[in-house]
Design a protein around this motif. Sequence first.
Motif, PDB file in Angstrom:
ATOM      1  N   GLY A 478       0.831  -1.187   0.000  1.00  0.00           N
ATOM      2  CA  GLY A 478       0.000   0.000   0.000  1.00  0.00           C
ATOM      3  C   GLY A 478       0.865   1.235   0.000  1.00  0.00           C
ATOM      4  N   ASN A 479       0.309   2.321   0.483  1.00  0.00           N
ATOM      5  CA  ASN A 479       1.034   3.576   0.482  1.00  0.00           C
ATOM      6  C   ASN A 479       1.886   3.753   1.728  1.00  0.00           C
ATOM      7  N   CYS A 480       1.607   2.965   2.716  1.00  0.00           N
ATOM      8  CA  CYS A 480       2.395   3.051   3.948  1.00  0.00           C
ATOM      9  C   CYS A 480       3.867   2.772   3.641  1.00  0.00           C
ATOM     10  N   ASP A 481       4.772   3.556   4.264  1.00  0.00           N
ATOM     11  CA  ASP A 481       6.198   3.395   4.004  1.00  0.00           C
ATOM     12  C   ASP A 481       6.742   2.078   4.536  1.00  0.00           C
ATOM     13  N   GLY A 482       5.938   1.253   5.150  1.00  0.00           N
ATOM     14  CA  GLY A 482       6.375  -0.064   5.585  1.00  0.00           C
ATOM     15  C   GLY A 482       5.954  -0.373   6.995  1.00  0.00           C
ATOM     16  N   PHE A 483       6.564   0.313   7.956  1.00  0.00           N
ATOM     17  CA  PHE A 483       6.265   0.109   9.356  1.00  0.00           C
ATOM     18  C   PHE A 483       6.882   1.269  10.109  1.00  0.00           C
ATOM     19  N   CYS A 484       6.733   1.326  11.418  1.00  0.00           N
ATOM     20  CA  CYS A 484       7.310   2.438  12.161  1.00  0.00           C
ATOM     21  C   CYS A 484       7.790   1.953  13.516  1.00  0.00           C
ATOM     22  N   ALA A 485       8.829   2.607  14.032  1.00  0.00           N
ATOM     23  CA  ALA A 485       9.416   2.211  15.308  1.00  0.00           C
ATOM     24  C   ALA A 485       9.796   3.450  16.096  1.00  0.00           C
ATOM     25  N   ASN A 486       9.776   3.314  17.418  1.00  0.00           N
ATOM     26  CA  ASN A 486      10.383   4.326  18.279  1.00  0.00           C
ATOM     27  C   ASN A 486      11.431   3.622  19.130  1.00  0.00           C
ATOM     28  N   GLY A 487      11.883   4.241  20.176  1.00  0.00           N
ATOM     29  CA  GLY A 487      12.952   3.636  20.950  1.00  0.00           C
ATOM     30  C   GLY A 487      12.535   2.431  21.760  1.00  0.00           C
ATOM     31  N   GLU A 488      11.223   2.156  21.861  1.00  0.00           N
ATOM     32  CA  GLU A 488      10.744   1.071  22.718  1.00  0.00           C
ATOM     33  C   GLU A 488      10.020  -0.029  21.973  1.00  0.00           C
ATOM     34  N   ARG A 489       9.339   0.295  20.876  1.00  0.00           N
ATOM     35  CA  ARG A 489       8.501  -0.712  20.215  1.00  0.00           C
ATOM     36  C   ARG A 489       8.386  -0.421  18.725  1.00  0.00           C
ATOM     37  N   VAL A 490       7.910  -1.429  18.019  1.00  0.00           N
ATOM     38  CA  VAL A 490       7.745  -1.324  16.565  1.00  0.00           C
ATOM     39  C   VAL A 490       6.344  -1.801  16.205  1.00  0.00           C
ATOM     40  N   ALA A 491       5.699  -1.095  15.268  1.00  0.00           N
ATOM     41  CA  ALA A 491       4.345  -1.431  14.805  1.00  0.00           C
ATOM     42  C   ALA A 491       4.409  -1.852  13.348  1.00  0.00           C
ATOM     43  N   VAL A 492       3.778  -2.997  13.036  1.00  0.00           N
ATOM     44  CA  VAL A 492       3.815  -3.562  11.685  1.00  0.00           C
ATOM     45  C   VAL A 492       2.403  -3.918  11.241  1.00  0.00           C
ATOM     46  N   PRO A 493       1.891  -3.304  10.154  1.00  0.00           N
ATOM     47  CA  PRO A 493       0.591  -3.730   9.628  1.00  0.00           C
ATOM     48  C   PRO A 493       0.665  -5.156   9.088  1.00  0.00           C
ATOM     49  N   LEU A 494      -0.386  -5.933   9.309  1.00  0.00           N
ATOM     50  CA  LEU A 494      -0.421  -7.322   8.851  1.00  0.00           C
ATOM     51  C   LEU A 494      -1.341  -7.455   7.655  1.00  0.00           C
ATOM     52  N   SER A 495      -1.145  -8.535   6.899  1.00  0.00           N
ATOM     53  CA  SER A 495      -1.912  -8.741   5.667  1.00  0.00           C
ATOM     54  C   SER A 495      -3.189  -9.516   5.911  1.00  0.00           C
ATOM     55  N   VAL A 496      -3.663  -9.558   7.131  1.00  0.00           N
ATOM     56  CA  VAL A 496      -4.911 -10.256   7.428  1.00  0.00           C
ATOM     57  C   VAL A 496      -6.043  -9.248   7.459  1.00  0.00           C
ATOM     58  N   ALA A 497      -7.275  -9.742   7.475  1.00  0.00           N
ATOM     59  CA  ALA A 497      -8.442  -8.876   7.409  1.00  0.00           C
ATOM     60  C   ALA A 497      -8.541  -8.013   8.663  1.00  0.00           C
ATOM     61  N   GLY A 498      -9.232  -6.880   8.533  1.00  0.00           N
ATOM     62  CA  GLY A 498      -9.505  -6.041   9.683  1.00  0.00           C
ATOM     63  C   GLY A 498      -8.456  -4.996   9.972  1.00  0.00           C
ATOM     64  N   GLY A 499      -7.484  -4.788   9.078  1.00  0.00           N
ATOM     65  CA  GLY A 499      -6.476  -3.776   9.313  1.00  0.00           C
ATOM     66  C   GLY A 499      -5.707  -3.978  10.597  1.00  0.00           C
ATOM     67  N   GLN A 500      -5.329  -5.211  10.890  1.00  0.00           N
ATOM     68  CA  GLN A 500      -4.651  -5.501  12.150  1.00  0.00           C
ATOM     69  C   GLN A 500      -3.201  -5.038  12.119  1.00  0.00           C
ATOM     70  N   ILE A 501      -2.735  -4.577  13.283  1.00  0.00           N
ATOM     71  CA  ILE A 501      -1.363  -4.088  13.430  1.00  0.00           C
ATOM     72  C   ILE A 501      -0.720  -4.827  14.595  1.00  0.00           C
ATOM     73  N   ALA A 502       0.409  -5.462  14.338  1.00  0.00           N
ATOM     74  CA  ALA A 502       1.172  -6.125  15.392  1.00  0.00           C
ATOM     75  C   ALA A 502       2.129  -5.109  16.019  1.00  0.00           C
ATOM     76  N   VAL A 503       2.262  -5.166  17.335  1.00  0.00           N
ATOM     77  CA  VAL A 503       3.163  -4.279  18.057  1.00  0.00           C
ATOM     78  C   VAL A 503       4.133  -5.139  18.858  1.00  0.00           C
ATOM     79  N   PHE A 504       5.443  -4.966  18.619  1.00  0.00           N
ATOM     80  CA  PHE A 504       6.469  -5.774  19.277  1.00  0.00           C
ATOM     81  C   PHE A 504       7.340  -4.890  20.166  1.00  0.00           C
ATOM     82  N   GLU A 505       7.670  -5.392  21.331  1.00  0.00           N
ATOM     83  CA  GLU A 505       8.537  -4.682  22.259  1.00  0.00           C
ATOM     84  C   GLU A 505       9.998  -4.980  21.913  1.00  0.00           C
ATOM     85  N   LEU A 506      10.787  -3.940  21.704  1.00  0.00           N
ATOM     86  CA  LEU A 506      12.200  -4.129  21.365  1.00  0.00           C
ATOM     87  C   LEU A 506      12.997  -4.713  22.526  1.00  0.00           C
ATOM     88  N   SER A 507      12.465  -4.589  23.724  1.00  0.00           N
ATOM     89  CA  SER A 507      13.156  -5.145  24.885  1.00  0.00           C
ATOM     90  C   SER A 507      12.982  -6.651  24.991  1.00  0.00           C
TER      91      SER A 507
END
Length: 905
Positions: A478-507
Amino acid sequence: MNRFKTSKFKNTTPKVPKKDGWISNIRAGSFTSLGSHIKSSCKLVAFNTEQAGGGILGLASLDAGSDGKWTVSHVPCHADQVTDFDFSPFDDYMLATCSADETVKVWRLCEPGQDQPSSAEVTLCPREGRLETVLFHPTSSGLLALGSSLAAQVWDSSRDAPLAALEQHPDQLQGLTWKQDGSLLATSCKDKKLRVFDPRAQLTPVQSAVGHDNNKDSRILWLNDDHILTTGFNQIRERELRLWDSRKLGSSLAHRSLGVSSGTLIPLFDPDSGLLVVSGKGDSVIDCFEVTDTEPFLSEVSHCLTEAPSRGVAMAPKLALDVSSCEVLRVLQLTDSFIVPVSYHVPRKSGQDFHADLYPDTVGQTPAMSAEEWWQGENRQVQRVSLHPDKRPKPGATATNKEPAKKVLSSGRSKEEVPTGCSTSSSPMTTPSSSAAPSRSPSSTSGLSSGFLPSPSQSTRAIQSMLGPSSKFRHIQGNCDGFCANGERVAVPLSVAGGQIAVFELSRPGKLPDTALPTVQNTVSVADLCWDPFDTHRLVVAGEDAKIRVWRLPKGGLVETLTEPECVLRGHTEKIYSVKFHPLASGLLASSSYDLSLRLWDLDAGQEVKLLKGHQDQIFGVAWSPDGQFLASVCKDGKVRIYDPRKSAEPTQEGPGPEGHRGARVVWVLGGQYLLVSGFDSRSERQLYLYSAQSLSSGPVATASTDVSPSTLIPFYDPDTSVVILTGKGDTRVYIFEIESEAPHFLECSFFNSSEPHKGLSFLPKTECNVHDVEIARALRLSKTTIEPVAFRVPRVKKEFFQDDVFPETAVWWESSLTASAWLSGSNGQHRKISLQPKDMTPVSEAPKEAPVRKYMPSSYYLEEKTDEQKKEELLSAMVAKLGNREDPLPQESFQGVDEDEWDD
């Protein structure tokens, strides 16, 4: 373990030959019709031309002659434009055409260069107005499906009336397709509905369902027994693919967005490999997907950039492929002046054994039954044949089927004899002839990037398998540049229904558990997302429903699925393209949309505060100036703009942007004095453009070329070093440039290569960099199955010292300096700065100076200043000194020895 199974077609690579491998002397037609403008048999290629108002078809051989060239000839077919045509699956020289003159004709063609027939073998007059589509039946000889403006009919070419005239559609019929076994017929219509017909049972649809949300041009293609693919447009004019289960058309199984463009998408499918090829009219790219029976259903294989826009595309039959070179597909692209064969190969050792796993038995060229037998209710499959060069049917293998073509087509009606000079070895009832022999494989260059190298700067502390199996967590397109991160966590859109976004803790790095992950349920597909730079727990997500959702993540990370956002911002009327936080003011957000507007939002108040206008087309990218006073944009209308949002809703400056309209991004550089734009030139080559922020209208002050690739380069700028790092989705290379205010402006640095294509990079705060290793930037790299850190380092010798020339005081951009309301009232602020110098390191500028090393001159320098007698005497003295006095004791004689009785006998 099936989820870890790798497809053998995953690495299928398109190869575009050099121009001497293209079919030239082409003048493609520019008429509008629902046909694909080009079709191929194992021997011939037919295409629309401009001649005679479109009533003439061009004809060329599929493969070059012995001299390496193609002969192109023309066939006068109709009194008006030829709207569509189709080769018989059972005869390489039999072609059906339909026209705006309301007739359908069936032709027996000759080799290009020979005299083509002056009249058709069969002419049908459906009397339904302008005809748009014609399709041979996939299993029966002499059977055709015809589509007019509102209706579809099934004809036996030996009869004067249709076998079945199906119920009329309420609007324009746009697409028509047979099921592979020939039992059903499916259509797409301008009324947005898909319909499935059983022509032998009833004239009304046996199933119908709403297809695409937009009534713009659509196409439909039956892939296999259960799956139907449609191409069309959604509500925001984005082109999309949709996969349907033909047994229950209530909702699509999967969909894929391919961006905004007006060109109709033409789908081509190979049932043997499951590979789907899609290209739009007017596009310069060809996309390839693999279709599977399970999620994700549509997996991207390749994205091939071509040199010229397409008038149409066709797929060569499987029997025409060169199996010795592991060619699994061949797509023919019709351009204004050429037909370009794009060959898809699986990387294997070619020219040796036959790779049976790549080539299952394919449908042969002998019809399973006659049109009469099909109409009486018979369902039989076409016999399959081997693609092994030694096992293919030979010409004349089935002598009982060698009947004259006129008998097969007319079933008793008198028709013209086969024209003199034409091949009679391929009638609808004959078995595959020499056309099944392997075709020439042209010398070619890959349309995709290749030569993946291991990254020299990639950190060894990879977060292994962060996204789990690629089939489940593959990132959306899509148009999203891919994903986004800050100093603590990263958010990644998934290819499943419902516009789900996975959030992972870098720690918490490591492999993900097999259990289901808690996600952010955005309810609609994600267009863009970004973290609040001043609040690591606040995530802003732009949706394809024109709404912005603000999510609050709990401390410690997600432990359960989030379904309720903190607030929803409404105001845009079409899909949002990007969202950007203000660099200084907390809670102030800018967004761009397909409604051609820029809007500013106060998140604390939950409302829109500014509406900026002036764009004439899609807004590709926006960026705040470092001081937060200005907003820059780059637009598809070919303009770069600068706004002062607090003073005017219109741009204060405009300048010429990139010539190419494929996409672009913008970022402020050199303290906000310049703008850097990444985009495309008129030849689709990726370019960097540097503009003075004080004189946009003067155009770029410098440009730099990178390569040819379909993905837009996404820039990250480090203001401390003035280094810009760029890469695109699907790339393997990361470009690095140092930007200077003086010419030549762009100083190219060593690039970084990854071992596999990535979805993008997201950069972490400067405090995450390891200054002991002279690490100037640290990013997270998203691939299909992992998120892993990538370190960008500067090679230095004295790493024990703090490199203060590389690490000046850095801005604390993760702290706000004023509120949104204060900024809107006219206040300005600036970030405080901190030093990155560790307490245990000394700046390299304060390192002790080493004693200068004495510089010795060569002996010849001294010898030139002395007389010959001096040289002889010095040489003799040097030799004596080296030999030493032989009467002097040797060094070992002064060592203490051992007594004789201590020696061990």
